[in-house]
Design a protein around this motif. Structure first.
Motif, PDB file in Angstrom:
ATOM      1  N   UNK A   1       8.021 -11.873   3.255  1.00  0.00           N
ATOM      2  CA  UNK A   1       8.755 -11.360   4.411  1.00  0.00           C
ATOM      3  C   UNK A   1       9.198  -9.920   4.160  1.00  0.00           C
ATOM      4  N   UNK A   2       9.567  -9.629   2.912  1.00  0.00           N
ATOM      5  CA  UNK A   2       9.989  -8.279   2.551  1.00  0.00           C
ATOM      6  C   UNK A   2       8.870  -7.251   2.634  1.00  0.00           C
ATOM      7  N   UNK A   3       7.617  -7.712   2.659  1.00  0.00           N
ATOM      8  CA  UNK A   3       6.470  -6.804   2.763  1.00  0.00           C
ATOM      9  C   UNK A   3       6.260  -6.288   4.186  1.00  0.00           C
ATOM     10  N   UNK A   4       6.904  -6.904   5.160  1.00  0.00           N
ATOM     11  CA  UNK A   4       6.734  -6.479   6.555  1.00  0.00           C
ATOM     12  C   UNK A   4       7.432  -5.143   6.763  1.00  0.00           C
ATOM     13  N   UNK A   5       6.671  -4.151   7.187  1.00  0.00           N
ATOM     14  CA  UNK A   5       7.204  -2.792   7.313  1.00  0.00           C
ATOM     15  C   UNK A   5       7.791  -2.513   8.696  1.00  0.00           C
ATOM     16  N   UNK A   6       7.630  -3.420   9.619  1.00  0.00           N
ATOM     17  CA  UNK A   6       8.126  -3.200  10.973  1.00  0.00           C
ATOM     18  C   UNK A   6       6.968  -3.008  11.933  1.00  0.00           C
ATOM     19  N   UNK A   7       7.073  -3.618  13.114  1.00  0.00           N
ATOM     20  CA  UNK A   7       5.969  -3.562  14.068  1.00  0.00           C
ATOM     21  C   UNK A   7       5.761  -2.152  14.619  1.00  0.00           C
ATOM     22  N   UNK A   8       6.758  -1.295  14.434  1.00  0.00           N
ATOM     23  CA  UNK A   8       6.602   0.095  14.856  1.00  0.00           C
ATOM     24  C   UNK A   8       6.079   0.987  13.750  1.00  0.00           C
TER      25      UNK A   8
ATOM     26  N   UNK B   1      -1.066 -11.286   1.907  1.00  0.00           N
ATOM     27  CA  UNK B   1      -1.577 -11.125   0.542  1.00  0.00           C
ATOM     28  C   UNK B   1      -0.589 -11.712  -0.466  1.00  0.00           C
ATOM     29  N   UNK B   2       0.686 -11.544  -0.195  1.00  0.00           N
ATOM     30  CA  UNK B   2       1.711 -12.140  -1.062  1.00  0.00           C
ATOM     31  C   UNK B   2       1.702 -13.660  -0.940  1.00  0.00           C
ATOM     32  N   UNK B   3       1.580 -14.176   0.295  1.00  0.00           N
ATOM     33  CA  UNK B   3       1.563 -15.640   0.490  1.00  0.00           C
ATOM     34  C   UNK B   3       0.366 -16.283  -0.200  1.00  0.00           C
ATOM     35  N   UNK B   4      -0.708 -15.536  -0.378  1.00  0.00           N
ATOM     36  CA  UNK B   4      -1.892 -16.096  -1.048  1.00  0.00           C
ATOM     37  C   UNK B   4      -1.562 -16.582  -2.449  1.00  0.00           C
ATOM     38  N   UNK B   5      -0.466 -16.092  -3.038  1.00  0.00           N
ATOM     39  CA  UNK B   5      -0.051 -16.551  -4.360  1.00  0.00           C
ATOM     40  C   UNK B   5       0.343 -18.016  -4.347  1.00  0.00           C
ATOM     41  N   UNK B   6       0.707 -18.540  -3.174  1.00  0.00           N
ATOM     42  CA  UNK B   6       1.089 -19.943  -3.088  1.00  0.00           C
ATOM     43  C   UNK B   6      -0.075 -20.882  -3.387  1.00  0.00           C
ATOM     44  N   UNK B   7      -1.284 -20.382  -3.221  1.00  0.00           N
ATOM     45  CA  UNK B   7      -2.472 -21.222  -3.437  1.00  0.00           C
ATOM     46  C   UNK B   7      -2.923 -21.216  -4.889  1.00  0.00           C
ATOM     47  N   UNK B   8      -2.310 -20.382  -5.725  1.00  0.00           N
ATOM     48  CA  UNK B   8      -2.779 -20.275  -7.119  1.00  0.00           C
ATOM     49  C   UNK B   8      -2.223 -21.395  -7.972  1.00  0.00           C
TER      50      UNK B   8
END
Length: 344
Positions: free
Chosen positions: A22-29, A337-344
Motif C-alpha cells: 500500500x505504501x508503494x502507491x504514489x497517488x492516482x495523480x 510487485x510487492x504483493x508478489x512476495x506473498x507467493x514466495x
C-alpha cells in the motif's frame, strides 16, 4: 541489532508485506498515471503514437500465475478481446479454476458483491457476448463464474468487487476538500459514466433525486434545502403525483447548488433530453479545479483498498484475477510487485 541479525533478517509477515505494498502507491495523480492517460487519449495523442488500450500485469511472468491485473480501457473492443484471450489461454488452461478470485470494478451495492449476486446477475444471459454487452469487460468474469456453476458437478469460482465505501472515502478526504467539491465530483463521475450511454428520456426525475440524496449524504453538502425524513418520504410515495413533484424539487435544488459550484446552468429537462455528443455532455465532461483533484485522491483511496483485498485473497491461497481500468493497473504496478512476495 547484532551482526547475525543483519545477515539473517527476520522474515516479513504477510501483514507487513501488504502494508508495504500500500505504501508503494504514489497517488492516482502521479506523473506515471497522468502520462499513461495522456498517451492513451485519442483527443491528445496522434493515432500512430497511441499506446495499447490495456495494460496486463502478471506475476510470475511464466507458468501458473499467482496474480493477474488486467487493466482495460472501459468499453474498448480490443481490450475486451485481449482479456478474453488472456483468461482462456494463460489462466483457465493452466490452473484450477477454483483457485481463481475474480475482482471486478464498480459493482457497488449495500452488501459486498459476491458469487451469489453474480449468478443472479447472469440469470437469463445465454452467451459470453451477451454478458459483455450487458456488463462490459466485467461480463467476461461473470460469464466464467456462471459457466462453471452450470457444470456437472458445479465448480465454484470466487468473484467480488473490492470497492471501498464511498462514505469512508469521502470522510477521509474532508480534511483536504470541501463538501461541495466532493459532491460535484461524485455527480460528474456518475454523469460521465451513465448519462452518455443512456437514451434521451431514460433518466427519470426520481432517479436523479435519489442520486442527489445519496451524494448529499456522502459529501455532507447542504444543497437540498427541503430534506424530508424517511417516514415522510414513505408517506409521500402513497401519492405518485406529490412524490414526483417532491422529486423535481429535490433534483432542482441539488442542481442549483451544483450550478453555482461549477458555473453552469443545467436544468432537469436538459438532463433528460441530452445526447451523448451535445454541448451539455461536453460541458459536464470537463470538470476542473478542485473537482479534478478530488478525483485523483478518490481513486488513490480506492486503490489502497483494492491492494489490501488482493493481498488478503492471496493469503487465503487464492490467485486473484483483477479486471479494473488500465490507469489503475499503472498506479498499482509497484504495489503488485510487492504483493508478489506473498507467493514466495
Amino acid at each position: 541489532m547484532s551482526q547475525r541479525d543483519l545477515l539473517n533478517p527476520p522474515e516479513k509477515t504477510n501483514e507487513q508485506i501488504i502494508s508495504e505494498a500500500v505504501g508503494e502507491l504514489k497517488g492516482f495523480g502521479s506523473a506515471e498515471v497522468q502520462r499513461f492517460q495522456k498517451d492513451s487519449d485519442p483527443r491528445q495523442t496522434s493515432p500512430e503514437s497511441l499506446i495499447k488500450p490495456f495494460k496486463k500485469l502478471a506475476f510470475p511472468n511464466e507458468g501458473p500465475r499467482e496474480l493477474t491485473f488486467f487493466g482495460v480501457t472501459h468499453g474498448e473492443t480490443e481490450s475486451i478481446t485481449e482479456l478474453r484471450t488472456d483468461l482462456r489461454e494463460n489462466v483457465l488452461s493452466q490452473q484450477d479454476p477454483e483457485k481463481i478470485a475474480f475482482m471486478i470494478e464498480g459493482r457497488h451495492s449495500d452488501t459486498p458483491y459476491d458469487r451469489e449476486q453474480a449468478l443472479k446477475d447472469m440469470e437469463g444471459v445465454s452467451s459470453i457476448d451477451e454478458a459483455i454487452e450487458k456488463f462490459g469487460e466485467s461480463g467476461v468474469a461473470l460469464w466464467c463464474v456462471a459457466d462453471y456453476a452450470r457444470r456437472d458437478p458445479p465448480i465454484t469460482v470466487e468473484i467480488s468487487s473490492p470497492e471501498a465505501s464511498e462514505a469512508d472515502i469521502a470522510n477521509s478526504l474532508k480534511s483536504e476538500f470541501g463538501a461541495d467539491d466532493i459532491a460535484a465530483y461524485l455527480t460528474l463521475r456518475q454523469w460521465t459514466t451513465e448519462l452518455g450511454t443512456r437514451r434521451s428520456g431514460d433518466y427519470s426525475v426520481l432517479e436523479f433525486a435519489k442520486q442527489a440524496f445519496h451524494f448529499s449524504e456522502v459529501s455532507g453538502v447542504d444543497w437540498i434545502r427541503d430534506k424530508k425524513t424517511e417516514s415522510e418520504i414513505r408517506e409521500l410515495m402513497k401519492d405518485s403525483e406529490k412524490f414526483q413533484e417532491y422529486g423535481k424539487l429535490v433534483g432542482q435544488q441539488f442542481l442549483d447548488g451544483l450550478n453555482v459550484k461549477l458555473g453552469l446552468s443545467i436544468t432537469l429537462e436538459q438532463l433528460r433530453d441530452r445526447k451523448a455528443d451535445d454541448a451539455l455532455m461536453k460541458e459536464i465532461n470537463t470538470p476542473s479545479g478542485a473537482v479534478g483533484g478530488v478525483g485523483a485522491r478518490w481513486n488513490t483511496e480506492r486503490d489502497k483498498f483494492l491492494v489490501k483485498e488482493i493481498g488478503n485473497a492471496m493469503i487465503r491461497g487464492k490467485r486473484p484475477y483483477v479486471i479494473f481500468g488500465a490507469s489503475h493497473a499503472v498506479h498499482c504496478e509497484p504495489a503488485l510487485q510487492k504483493l508478489a512476495e506473498l507467493a514466495k
